[in-house]
Motif scaffolding. Structure first.
Motif, short mmCIF file in Angstrom:
data_model
loop_
_atom_site.label_atom_id
_atom_site.label_comp_id
_atom_site.label_asym_id
_atom_site.label_seq_id
_atom_site.Cartn_x
_atom_site.Cartn_y
_atom_site.Cartn_z
N GLU A 154 10.92 3.93 -1.66
CA GLU A 154 11.39 3.39 -2.93
C GLU A 154 10.30 2.55 -3.60
N LYS A 161 7.84 5.01 -5.18
CA LYS A 161 8.38 5.62 -6.39
C LYS A 161 8.41 4.62 -7.54
N SER A 199 6.39 5.03 -11.06
CA SER A 199 7.08 4.92 -12.34
C SER A 199 6.41 3.87 -13.23
N ALA A 247 4.40 9.69 -0.70
CA ALA A 247 5.85 9.77 -0.85
C ALA A 247 6.38 11.11 -0.34
#
Length: 347
Positions: free
Chosen positions: A60, A63, A67, A298
């Motif tokens: 997480e 990610k 982003s 990831a």
């Protein structure tokens, strides 16, 4: 031999409990069919659950950074476009002054170009993206560069510096720069402190500190540009000096020195802007490469989690359909049993 009594109520209750268990199993099967992962990782993995929790947390984080990097890349791209426009403005202004110095255009043309340069520069530096000013440093909610107009603080600051020059030198406002040496004194002693020193605060509300962002798990970098860059200051100074001084009557030698001085400022500004554009481009590359590395990491984490917690979605979907069929059959059987009655049997 014993007789056993079975009531319709007991059968109905047994079916109800069976339906409740099937409904619980159906929820788990539907979740597994949808997500591709076990519904209860603690029950499925036992002591290894902490490992999957750690992996999921790191995944997480990766990610989230990827982003954020996408937003940073958009901001840097817009910043690079702005710097390109500023460099083009400086190059055009320099060409106009060069032509003026050669006597091929009038000073009025140079003044008009200086006005265009300063106006466009202000517009570019005040570019807003997603509610944040690109060239404001960490003061993203404040417009970086004030408009240079009659009632502005920047105009008042220039007028105060010019008045101080007249008071110190005893020069007249009608002919403030009779010699090239006066131009040098005005620029060095009054304009430099105003634009390159503390007086710049009358022009700029930007912060010297740039935005620092985490672009990887163990990497941070500056991801913004500030209007307080020396190249931008020099370009604003050159534009302002030309606007305010070149429009009046002036000794030819002093005029030549003024143009040469402002051309030197613009040349230095172009060098600074080129360096700034290169740094911004390098930052863009670092952000892109960091996102690619995080994406690869990831993928590894996702495959490992899938290996530990993954289920066959087709098998889970089949199981969910079977459970749904069992529940529907139980509902139908329960309805039939509830219709049984001694009165109906006697009648």
């Amino acid at each position: 031999m014993k007789a056993f009594f079975v009531s319709s109520s007991a059968v109905s209750e047994a079916l109800r409990y069976s339906v409740m268990r099937s409904q619980s199993a159906l929820v788990k099967a539907q979740k597994e069919a949808t997500t591709g992962f076990v519904a209860d990782s603690g029950l499925a993995l036992g002591a290894r659950t902490s490992q999957t929790v750690s992996f999921a947390r790191e995944l997480e984080r990766m990610k989230a950074i990827v982003s954020t990097n996408a937003v940073i890349s958009s901001r840097l791209s817009a910043t690079q476009e702005g710097l390109d426009r500023v460099s083009d403005l400086a190059q055009s202004f320099l060409s106009t002054l060069t032509t003026n110095l050669a006597g091929k255009t009038t000073s009025r043309v140079s003044v008009d170009e200086a006005n265009r340069t300063l106006s466009t520069l202000t517009s570019v530096l005040n570019t807003n993206l997603n509610g944040e000013y690109l060239f404001a440093g960490i003061n993203t909610d404040q417009k970086p560069l004030a408009d240079y107009e009659a009632a502005s603080a920047s105009k008042a600051a220039y007028d105060a510096a010019f008045a101080q020059y007249l008071a110190d030198t005893g020069a007249s406002a009608a002919d403030p720069f009779p010699t090239p040496a006066d131009i040098d004194s005005f620029v060095t002693n009054y304009m430099d402190p105003l634009f390159m020193g503390g007086g710049w605060s009358d022009w700029s509300s930007a912060s010297d500190q740039r935005i620092s962002s985490r672009i990887a798990l163990n990497e941070k970098t500056d991801t913004s540009v500030t209007a307080n860059n020396e190249g931008i200051r020099k370009l604003v100074m050159a534009s302002t000096i030309v606007i305010e001084t070149l429009s009046g009557d002036m000794d030819e030698a002093a005029r030549g020195r003024l143009i040469e001085s402002t051309m030197s400022m613009i040349g230095e500004a172009l060098a600074d802007l080129t360096q700034l554009r290169a740094e911004t481009g390098m930052t863009q590359k670092r952000v892109t490469e960091a996102s690619e590395r995080l994406g690869a990491q990831a993928d590894i984490f996702e495959r490992h989690l899938l290996k530990m917690e993954g289920v066959d979605p087709y098998e889970a979907a089949t199981r969910a359909n079977d459970l749904l069929g069992d529940i529907e059959a139980s509902y139908a059987l329960t309805a039939r049993i509830q219709q049984l009655s001694l009165l109906k049997f006697i009648s």
